[in-house]
Scaffold this active site. Structure first.
Site, mmCIF file in Angstrom:
data_model
loop_
_atom_site.group_PDB
_atom_site.id
_atom_site.type_symbol
_atom_site.label_atom_id
_atom_site.label_comp_id
_atom_site.label_asym_id
_atom_site.label_seq_id
_atom_site.Cartn_x
_atom_site.Cartn_y
_atom_site.Cartn_z
ATOM 1 C CD GLU A 271 -3.231 0.450 2.096
ATOM 2 O OE1 GLU A 271 -4.321 -0.021 1.737
ATOM 3 O OE2 GLU A 271 -2.947 0.660 3.289
ATOM 4 C CG HIS A 292 8.474 -29.143 3.070
ATOM 5 N ND1 HIS A 292 9.023 -30.376 2.807
ATOM 6 C CD2 HIS A 292 9.074 -28.703 4.203
ATOM 7 C CE1 HIS A 292 9.907 -30.674 3.744
ATOM 8 N NE2 HIS A 292 9.951 -29.671 4.608
ATOM 9 C CE LYS A 403 -10.945 1.776 2.541
ATOM 10 N NZ LYS A 403 -10.353 2.632 3.592
#
Length: 427
Positions: A271, A292, A403
Site C-alpha cells: 500500500e 516444502h 471503497k
C-alpha cells in the site's frame, strides 16, 4: 534488528547490487534521511508515524482497557491497518487469553466465530479512524446484535478506538464507552505502535512498554547512512533490487509466532510503495513450512525475487525424543530449534547456490523489545524506499477508489461498466 545484505550483492546474486552502487546510493539515502527527519520534526502526515515510539502513552492505553481487564478473549473488529498491527503483536507476544480478529466480511467466518465465543468473557475492540469503514461497521453491528440476542450488555464489553468525530465517536459518547484516540497524521498501516495496535496487546498481557522501548532503540539508530542503519540498508536494497529485476519480495519469518508479521508487512509494503507503476510485490511465506511449498519455485524458477528471512538467534526449545527408527540417526540428541535453524541455514545456502538474492533480518529473540524494533525498522525501511522511489508513500488512492465504488453499488448509485466475459461451466 540486524540486517545482512551480503547474499544480495552482485557477484553472489543475480540480480545483485554492486557495492559501488550502494556507495553512490548512500548520498541519496542521506538526503532522504534529512527529509524524513524534517517530516518527523514537523509532525507531517505519515512521517508522524515514526514519532510513535516517543508519543504513544502506555499509561493512557492501560487506563482505557482497564474496565475490560477481566476478559479472557479479545475480539478486534477492524480491517487492514486497524487489525494487522494488533494481530502481529498479540500473535507474537500474548501469553494469556485469546485474540480474534474480524477483518473480513465473510458471513460464514463471522457466524462461526461468534457461535464459538463466550461473549460474557469477550471484550470487543472496534477500530476505525473515520468511524465509517463499511466492513468494520457492518461486522460490529453483527457483533452487537449477537450480544443483545444472548442477553449480554455489549456496552459493558466494548472499547472504541477511533478519530475525533464520526459514527464510532458518537456511539462511544452516547453509551459512555471507553475510547482511545487514533493518532493524527498516522496512516492505518503505520499504526501498529499506537493505540490501534497496543490496546489489544495490553488486554492480553503484552509488555507494551517493552514494545515501545524496542521501537525507540531503532528510532534512535536512524542515521544518514545505509551502512550505519539496518532499516535504511534494507529499504535501500529493496529499491536497488527492484530496479534490477527483483520485482517480488518474499517475507519469510522462521518462527510461527511471526507469521502474522508477514501479513502486516505485505500491507505496509504494497500500500505504501505500489504506485506509478513502481514497487515490488510482497509475498508471504513461513519457514520451515514453505520450504516444502514454495522453495522449488524460488530455487528453480525465474530469478525475479528477493527472499527476506527473519530469524531469532535465541528462544525456547524442545528436545527431540530418541527413537529406534531407520534413517533418523541425525536427529539423535538434537532439538526442534536446532532442526529449524538447520532448515533456515540450508534454505539460505540453497538460494545463494543458485544466485537468488536474499537478506537475513535477525533479532535476538521473539520478545517485546525485539518485535517493537522489528516493526519500527520495517516502517522506516518502507519510508526510505518511498523517498528513493519518489512516490507518495502515505496515501492509497487505489484503495479509496474501490471503497467508493463498493459504497455506490450498495446504494444502487453505481453500475460497473460491463466487460466481455468468457465463462466456462460444466454441461
Amino acid at each position: 534488528m540486524d540486517v545482512d545484505i551480503g547474499n544480495a550483492l552482485a557477484g553472489v546474486a543475480t540480480p545483485g547490487v554492486p557495492r559501488s552502487y550502494l556507495d553512490r546510493l548512500d548520498e541519496r539515502v542521506a538526503d532522504a534521511h534529512d527529509r524524513i527527519r524534517t517530516g518527523m520534526a514537523d509532525d507531517e502526515f505519515g512521517y508522524a508515524a515514526l514519532n510513535l515510539p516517543e508519543r504513544a502513552d502506555p499509561d493512557a492505553i492501560r487506563a482505557a482497557v482497564a474496565p475490560l481487564a477481566d476478559a479472557d478473549t479479545v475480539l478486534t473488529v477492524g480491517i487492514g491497518g486497524s487489525s494487522l498491527g494488533a494481530a502481529t503483536l498479540t500473535d507474537a507476544l500474548a501469553t494469556e487469553g485469546e485474540a480474534h480478529y474480524l477483518d473480513n466480511v465473510d458471513p460464514a467466518q463471522v457466524s462461526s466465530l461468534l457461535d464459538d465465543l463466550d461473549l460474557e468473557s469477550t471484550a470487543v475492540n472496534v477500530v476505525s479512524r473515520s468511524g465509517t469503514t463499511a466492513e468494520t461497521l457492518a461486522n460490529f453491528l453483527v457483533v452487537r446484535e449477537a450480544y443483545e440476542e444472548r442477553g449480554v450488555d455489549w456496552t459493558e464489553r466494548t472499547l472504541v478506538t477511533t478519530g475525533d468525530s464520526g459514527n464510532l465517536r458518537d456511539l462511544a459518547d452516547e453509551h459512555d464507552l471507553p475510547v482511545l484516540a487514533v493518532p493524527d497524521g498516522v496512516p492505518g498501516r503505520f499504526s501498529a505502535l499506537s493505540t490501534v495496535g497496543l490496546a489489544p496487546a495490553a488486554l492480553l498481557g503484552v509488555d507494551i512498554e517493552g514494545v515501545l522501548a524496542g521501537a525507540r532503540e531503532e528510532r534512535d539508530a536512524l542515521s544518514g547512512s545505509l551502512f550505519e542503519t539496518p532499516a535504511y540498508a534494507y529499504g535501500a536494497l529493496l529499491y536497488a533490487l527492484d530496479g534490477r529485476g527483483a520485482h517480488a519480495n518474499v517475507m519469510m519469518p522462521y518462527h510461527e509466532s511471526l507469521e502474522t508479521y508477514a501479513e502486516w508487512y505485505a500491507q505496509l509494503h504494497a500500500e505504501s510503495l505500489g504506485k506509478d507503476g513502481l514497487g515490488q510485490t510482497p509475498v508471504r511465506a513461513l519457514g520451515a513450512t514453505d520450504q516444502h511449498s514454495q522453495l522449488q519455485l524460488y530455487r528453480a524458477g525465474p530469478n525475479d525475487k528477493l527472499v527476506t528471512f527473519v530469524h531469532a538467534r535465541d528462544g525456547p526449545d524442545v528436545p527431540i525424543p530418541s527413537a529406534d527408527l531407520d534413517g533418523l540417526d541425525y536427529l539423535a540428541g538434537a532439538t526442534l530449534g536446532e532442526l529449524r535453524d538447520a532448515e533456515f541455514a540450508a534454505t539460505e545456502a540453497s538460494l545463494a547456490d543458485v544466485g537468488l538474492p536474499s537478506v537475513r533480518v535477525e533479532i535476538e529473540r521473539v520478545d517485546a523489545p525485539a518485535v517493537g524494533g522489528l516493526l519500527f525498522g520495517m516502517e522506516a525501511a518502507t519510508v526510505l524506499a518511498g523517498e528513493l522511489y519518489g512516490v507518495e508513500t502515505f496515501v492509497q488512492p487505489a484503495v479509496e477508489w474501490g471503497k467508493e465504488v463498493a459504497r455506490g453499488l450498495l446504494r444502487g448509485e453505481e453500475a460497473l461498466e460491463e466487460t466481455e466475459s468468457l465463462r466456462v461451466t460444466r454441461e
